[in-house]
Design a protein around this motif. Structure first.
Motif: not given
Length: 190
Positions: A32-36, A41-44, A79-86
């Protein structure tokens, strides 16, 4: 990142719904956080915003990746990994349907196919197998229809959904044309 009351309510709700959908609360809230969020966002950031440990965030991200609901992205100069939904809600829906099918429907169809190949040796098994055949036919019909719908453009799917019960009237009209207006007394063709 600080959540507004509206965003917090949405994230909490997805956490609650996650357990009903077969994932834990943490996974639902992360999604939900990534979606909105409107940005990767990165893990931190996820952990700080939701007050989750780094390990819980990592496990949740892995689960979402297994469902193909988030992807790894890299930002220039970081250099950090970030994540996002479609980004497209229809793509999210399509992925969810494919994953549900792979995880739930296909194993059920396999079991039903195997059961239908057996030769029942008593009346109870004959009745059970007949019911299983009905279930198999319904699931096959439904998945075939979903395959057809998934090949349509999102705009066409929206138009189809907006038709709602009007589709029944179109089918009834087509039946009347096909059967020359004859009626079996139940509103359908003879």
């Amino acid at each position: 990142m600080e959540l507004t009351p509206l965003a917090e309510r949405f994230v909490r709700h997805f956490g609650e719904m996650g357990s009903r959908w077969g994932v834990n609360r943490t996974v639902g809230q992360i999604y939900a956080l990534l979606y909105i969020s409107g940005r990767p966002l990165n893990a931190d950031e996820i952990g700080e915003t939701l007050v989750f440990s780094r390990s819980n965030v990592g496990i949740g991200i892995k689960e979402l990746q297994a469902w193909r609901l988030v992807k790894l992205v890299h930002l220039p100069g970081d250099r950090r990994d970030y994540f996002e939904p479609p980004k497209d809600v229809w793509e999210i829906f399509r992925v969810l349907m494919e994953e549900r099918r792979r995880r739930e429907i296909e194993p059920t169809l396999s079991m039903l196919r195997e059961a239908l190949l057996e030769n029942p040796d008593n009346e109870a098994d004959k009745v059970a197998q007949a019911r299983m055949r009905e279930m198999h036919e319904l699931i096959e019909l439904t998945t075939s229809w979903l395959d057809d719908v998934q090949r349509l453009s999102p705009e066409t799917v929206v138009r189809l959904m907006q038709l709602g019960a009007k589709v029944q009237k179109v089918l009834e009209f087509a039946d009347k044309l096909k059967f020359g207006g004859r009626d079996n007394g139940e509103g359908g063709p003879r």
